[in-house]
Scaffold this active site. Sequence first.
Site, PDB file in Angstrom:
ATOM      1  N   HIS A  14      17.199 -19.986 -38.697  1.00 51.97           N
ATOM      2  CA  HIS A  14      15.896 -19.433 -39.072  1.00 51.97           C
ATOM      3  C   HIS A  14      15.408 -18.437 -38.032  1.00 51.97           C
ATOM      4  CE1 HIS A  14      11.371 -19.953 -39.749  1.00 51.97           C
ATOM      5  NE2 HIS A  14      11.839 -19.396 -40.851  1.00 51.97           N
ATOM      6  N   HIS A  56       8.830 -10.791 -38.475  1.00 50.65           N
ATOM      7  CA  HIS A  56       8.212 -11.689 -39.445  1.00 50.65           C
ATOM      8  C   HIS A  56       6.777 -11.321 -39.784  1.00 50.65           C
ATOM      9  CE1 HIS A  56       5.893 -15.267 -40.720  1.00 50.65           C
ATOM     10  NE2 HIS A  56       6.972 -15.558 -41.414  1.00 50.65           N
TER      11      HIS A  56
END
Length: 273
Positions: A14, A56
């Site tokens: 991740h 992100h």
Amino acid sequence: MTYGDGPGPLALAHRGGAQLAPENTLAAFERSVALGVRYLESDVRLTADGHLVCFHDETLDRVTDGTGPVAARTVAEVRRLRVCGQEPVPTLVEALEAFPDACFSIDLKDESALEPLVQVLRIRRYRERVCVAGAWDGWLRRVREGAPGVATSLGWRSLTTLIACSRAGVPVPRWIGSAPFAHVPIQLGRVPIFVEEVVHLAHSVGVRVVTWTCNDPVAIDRLLSLGVDGVISDRPDLLREVLVARGDWVPMPGATGTVRASDERRSGLSGNL
């Protein structure tokens, strides 16, 4: 290597392994690849001058020494910043080129990045190694139409339908099988997801289930026992340990595996979901 090919459950790092190195950086990707991880999850944002960067948040504030929206900065300005005070922000193409034997799951964070991403994915050596996720159904449909053959996850509407059907105990509509993967959260807010039911329904229409984001070895083992096809984790080192113990670990060819577990645990840098 084509995305999703090969034996065993998929082990995805991740944001590159957000608790082992600064998230979504080449350093994070490199650390996970050194562990033998074949799948790297990242996010993409578009800069003011049209470049896709691995990042992100909508703004720079949380993880860099900059402020304001990513979209308000040129790629040169973004690259001068440092994630966690240490690492530069890479472009998507830079990451794909740096790790040609790895596959990337890419979360498409905003619609403005859609067409530039399609342009990148029209290049076969990139397209074959990518799964596009984290987006609305319509966005993902446009990606598939613009870059035929690229893998995607289910869009948010399809995923919500799949989860709702699992909770209600009813068959899933056949149209849910429009994509090869479903990226399923472990829970929605405080509401747990009935993973076993989701797996059963998804598999009934040919969709593979990848769960996110799980960093606890006991929980990872349980998810794999329930039949999930992959796990996304901030701790790819721990995910690897579980897969090794289960006899399911398939390292990336040529990986050195030289990162020691003790070093991994000392390097924890937490990342938000």
